[in-house]
Structures are given as structure tokens and as C-alpha cells.
Write a protein that holds these residues in place. Structure first.
Motif, short mmCIF file in Angstrom:
data_model
loop_
_atom_site.label_atom_id
_atom_site.label_comp_id
_atom_site.label_asym_id
_atom_site.label_seq_id
_atom_site.Cartn_x
_atom_site.Cartn_y
_atom_site.Cartn_z
N UNK A 185 -2.03 7.32 -18.47
CA UNK A 185 -1.81 6.96 -17.07
C UNK A 185 -1.35 5.52 -16.98
N UNK A 186 -0.62 5.21 -15.91
CA UNK A 186 -0.22 3.84 -15.60
C UNK A 186 -0.48 3.58 -14.13
N UNK A 187 -1.04 2.42 -13.85
CA UNK A 187 -1.26 1.97 -12.48
C UNK A 187 -0.65 0.58 -12.32
N UNK A 188 0.10 0.37 -11.25
CA UNK A 188 0.61 -0.96 -10.93
C UNK A 188 0.39 -1.20 -9.45
N UNK A 189 -0.17 -2.35 -9.10
CA UNK A 189 -0.44 -2.64 -7.69
C UNK A 189 -0.32 -4.13 -7.44
N UNK A 190 -0.12 -4.48 -6.19
CA UNK A 190 -0.13 -5.87 -5.77
C UNK A 190 -0.20 -5.95 -4.25
N UNK A 191 -0.65 -7.10 -3.77
CA UNK A 191 -0.60 -7.44 -2.36
C UNK A 191 0.82 -7.92 -2.02
N UNK A 192 1.18 -7.91 -0.75
CA UNK A 192 2.46 -8.48 -0.34
C UNK A 192 2.49 -9.97 -0.69
N UNK A 193 3.62 -10.43 -1.20
CA UNK A 193 3.76 -11.82 -1.59
C UNK A 193 3.94 -12.71 -0.36
N UNK A 194 3.46 -13.94 -0.48
CA UNK A 194 3.69 -14.95 0.55
C UNK A 194 5.08 -15.55 0.38
N UNK A 195 5.52 -15.69 -0.90
CA UNK A 195 6.81 -16.31 -1.21
C UNK A 195 7.64 -15.37 -2.09
N UNK A 196 8.07 -14.23 -1.56
CA UNK A 196 8.82 -13.27 -2.38
C UNK A 196 10.12 -13.83 -2.94
N UNK A 197 10.72 -14.78 -2.23
CA UNK A 197 12.00 -15.33 -2.68
C UNK A 197 11.85 -16.11 -3.98
N UNK A 198 10.64 -16.51 -4.35
CA UNK A 198 10.43 -17.28 -5.57
C UNK A 198 10.22 -16.39 -6.80
N UNK A 199 10.02 -15.10 -6.59
CA UNK A 199 9.76 -14.19 -7.70
C UNK A 199 11.01 -13.97 -8.53
N UNK A 200 10.81 -13.49 -9.76
CA UNK A 200 11.90 -13.27 -10.71
C UNK A 200 12.07 -11.78 -10.99
N UNK A 201 13.29 -11.41 -11.38
CA UNK A 201 13.56 -10.05 -11.83
C UNK A 201 13.23 -9.01 -10.78
N UNK A 202 12.59 -7.92 -11.20
CA UNK A 202 12.34 -6.84 -10.26
C UNK A 202 11.26 -7.16 -9.23
N UNK A 203 10.56 -8.28 -9.41
CA UNK A 203 9.42 -8.58 -8.54
C UNK A 203 9.80 -9.16 -7.18
N UNK A 204 11.07 -9.39 -6.93
CA UNK A 204 11.48 -9.93 -5.64
C UNK A 204 11.29 -8.92 -4.51
N UNK A 205 11.27 -7.64 -4.84
CA UNK A 205 11.25 -6.60 -3.81
C UNK A 205 10.50 -5.37 -4.34
N UNK A 206 9.64 -4.78 -3.50
CA UNK A 206 8.86 -3.62 -3.94
C UNK A 206 9.76 -2.46 -4.36
N UNK A 207 10.85 -2.23 -3.65
CA UNK A 207 11.74 -1.13 -4.01
C UNK A 207 12.35 -1.34 -5.40
N UNK A 208 12.62 -2.59 -5.76
CA UNK A 208 13.15 -2.88 -7.09
C UNK A 208 12.09 -2.64 -8.16
N UNK A 209 10.85 -2.99 -7.86
CA UNK A 209 9.76 -2.74 -8.81
C UNK A 209 9.58 -1.24 -9.03
#
Length: 373
Positions: free
Chosen positions: A126-150
């Protein structure tokens, strides 16, 4: 939180919200191939993912963009305190939690290679991935900028996944979850016939409680800044904070490994037999955040008890609670819902119950009552 994170600026902004990844290769330690070696210094036998040497994990964490600060062990798992949060290594699973601008998902491919190469673990359960909404999403790298990309990244890498958005999508405590279903049930059935699910022979049980807090009180924030006049930072400073705040009393019987950053910030891993808890604090006033997560069974205190203890220490203006628990009967489900019912001094703004294939999830979001001191 980290002393070296590139997202620090002159205004001292830091993304405290963590990305949480769990990769399971079986439901229990007994459900994986029996390959073992000995720790140095007469430590207990280790097997599965615990066979992997420290330098291999260091190389994997370079991909994530974080590093190890300290490691403690017990008979059941290894707990790594990281520059950006925590990593727990069990024989049958890895739990990796990172904050800031870390690139957690990009490391999954290497994690799977390590499990296969060093541990003969070739199938993910099994795999689980979770997170809260980011306060500064524009600072994230790679797929982490947007939930749909993740989600797209995970769907391309792993089979049979499903993505969920929990809570108000236009709120600051929205919670995201991606999970998949067990992939190798036939193999596990054969293994479990030789290795019971646990020492008591009971059915497999799993629980994760996560409390995510924002807008911490000024009184709370001041406790997580390093004051050189009080002593050193690092692990010594962490132990001092444990006592000053009462964090060491949440589970007083646990082994606690904690760290105070310079100039501010705090992380801790707790070990209680085969269970863990972790605490991470970003005390910058313009982006204050604290998290508490545990898989310690309810028998060590009710869910409501744990929530009250944590909230009393941090005194946030807002917080959310998620409880992710293997399904039981309807009476237990009612208790799960009630566990996030009333918190003194706070009004509940949201409560959602999700029923997954094998798990129940309860999510609740709270805000401090205006007239509550």
C-alpha cells in the motif's frame, strides 16, 4: 524549521505544512521475507528495510533535499530526525514526512529501488500520500506546486490509486489524500499463514492521528526560539523545550528525541514500543505552524484526550484533526465521529466522515471562539 532551507527569506517565511508519504511492503513485520542481520554493539536483530545502511538513506534524502540530524533505535524501528521533519523505518514500511520546499515524491522511485536491491522487497502493498493545503504553493518545486500535478505523478508511478480532497477547497485547512489498494493479497495470504498478523493473533489494526495547527499564540511561539543564554540548541535545546512546554508529558513513557533549531524551530520523534509520534513547530509569527502525528493505539489515551493535550500546549487560533483508522463495527465508527465533537474554547467549522475500502477517515476543522481567552 531547518537552519539551511532555501525558502528562508529576510521576512523569515517558511512552509511548515508537511508532505507525508507511507510506503508499505506488507501489513506487518512478519509478512515480509525473513532476511536478517545483526546491529553493531549487540543491538537486536534487524530485517526488511532496517537492513539498509545509513549512507543509502542519506543518498535518498539528498533527492528529497533534506538530511539527517539524529537517529535513535528500539527493537521495532529506527527513527530519523531530519532537517525537514522525520523518517521512520520499520522492517515492512517507511514513513517519510518533510516540510519546506522538499521534493518528497521525486524520491519514490529510488525508495522502491532500495527496497528491491537491499531487502528483496519487490512488491508494494500500500501507499499513502497526504498533506495540508500549502500557505506558499508558489515556492514549491516539481510536482508539489499543485495537487493535480502530484496526483498525476503518483498515478503514473503506482497502480490502482485514488485521490481525495477533504474539507473546504477554498479554506486554509483543506487536506489532500492519495492512496491505493493492496496489490499482492495472494502473496500476503501465504506469508501470513506462517507469520501471524501480530503476537496476539488479532486482526490487523492501523491508526494515524494528525493535528495540524496554525496561528499559534505569541506565548507559545516564544518558547520555540533559541535563546543562547538558556543553553545550547540542537538535541540539548530540544530536551529543554520538552520540559518547558510539557511536550514530554503527552506520552511520558515514550523515548523522545528532539531538536531545537537556530534561530528558531523544533522537531521531535517519540518511540513507544512499535509506535511513534512526531512534533514539528515553525514559530515564525507571519507563518506559524505546528503539527502532531502519531500511530499510537487508542488504548494509550482516547483520541479526544490526545487532542486536548496537544491543543492545550500550542493554543492555536485554528487547527484541523484527521483520524485515519482501519474499519471496525458501527459502534466504533460512532466513537470515531464523537472523538472530534467538542473542544473547549473552539467552535467546529467542519466535520467529514469518509469510508474507504479498509479504512475510515474522520476530518474536523476548528477555530478559536472569539470570546475565549
Amino acid at each position: 524549521m531547518s537552519e539551511n532551507n532555501s525558502f528562508y527569506t529576510s521576512e523569515r517565511i517558511f512552509e511548515g505544512a508537511e508532505k507525508l508519504l507511507e510506503i508499505w511492503f506488507g501489513p506487518t513485520s512478519g509478512s515480509i521475507p525473513d532476511i536478517s542481520s545483526e546491529f553493531d554493539n549487540n543491538r537486536p536483530l534487524r530485517n526488511g528495510l532496517r537492513l539498509v545502511e545509513r549512507d543509502v538513506w542519506d543518498e535518498m534524502l539528498d533527492i528529497v533535499k533534506c538530511h539527517v540530524l539524529n537517529v535513535v533505535h528500539n527493537d521495532y524501528f529506527d527513527a530519523y530526525l531530519l532537517s525537514e521533519s522525520s523518517m521512520f523505518i520499520y522492517p515492512h514500511k517507511i514513513i517519510l514526512k518533510t516540510c519546506g520546499t522538499t521534493t518528497l515524491l521525486i524520491a519514490i522511485h529510488r525508495l522502491l529501488e532500495i527496497a528491491s536491491e537491499y531487502c528483496q522487497l519487490n512488491k508494494v502493498w500500500r501507499v499513502f500520500y497526504s498533506r495540508k493545503s500549502f500557505v506558499f504553493p508558489e515556492a514549491q518545486l516539481g510536482p508539489h506546486k499543485d495537487w493535480n500535478e502530484e496526483v498525476k505523478f503518483l498515478d503514473q508511478l503506482l497502480d490502482n490509486g485514488a485521490a481525495y480532497t477533504v474539507g473546504k477547497s477554498n479554506g486554509d485547512h483543506c487536506w489532500f489524500l492519495w492512496l491505493n489498494s493492496p496489490q499482492n493479497d495472494i502473496l500476503l495470504t501465504e506469508l501470513e499463514s506462517a507469520h501471524p498478523l501480530d503476537e496476539t493473533g488479532s486482526d490487523f489494526q492501523d491508526i494515524t492521528i494528525e493535528i495540524l495547527m496554525t496561528e499559534l499564540s505569541s506565548e507559545t511561539l516564544n518558547k520555540f526560539y533559541h535563546n543562547p543564554s538558556e543553553g545550547e540548541s540542537g538535541t540539548q535545546g530540544g530536551a529543554r523545550i520538552d520540559r518547558k512546554t510539557g511536550l514530554c508529558d503527552i506520552y511520558p513513557e515514550a523515548q523522545l528525541d528532539s531538536y531545537l533549531y537556530e534561530p528558531c524551530g523544533y522537531s521531535a520523534n517519540g518511540l513507544l514500543r512499535d509506535n511513534y509520534f512526531n512534533i514539528h513547530v515553525t514559530p515564525e509569527r507571519n507563518c506559524s505552524y505546528a503539527s502532531f502525528e502519531t500511530n499510537i493505539p487508542v488504548g494509550h489515551g482516547t483520541i479526544a484526550d490526545v487532542i486536548h493535550k496537544v491543543i492545550a500546549i500550542f493554543k492555536p487560533e485554528k487547527f484541523s484533526v484527521t483520524v485515519f483508522k482501519t474499519r471496525e463495527d458501527n459502534d466504533n465508527k460512532k466513537l470515531l465521529v464523537v472523538s472530534v465533537d467538542d473542544i473547549n474554547g473552539y467552535s467546529r467549522k467542519d466535520r467529514i466522515l469518509y469510508e474507504f475500502e479498509d479504512y475510515d477517515l474522520i476530518f474536523a476543522q476548528f477555530e478559536r471562539e472569539k470570546n475565549f481567552a
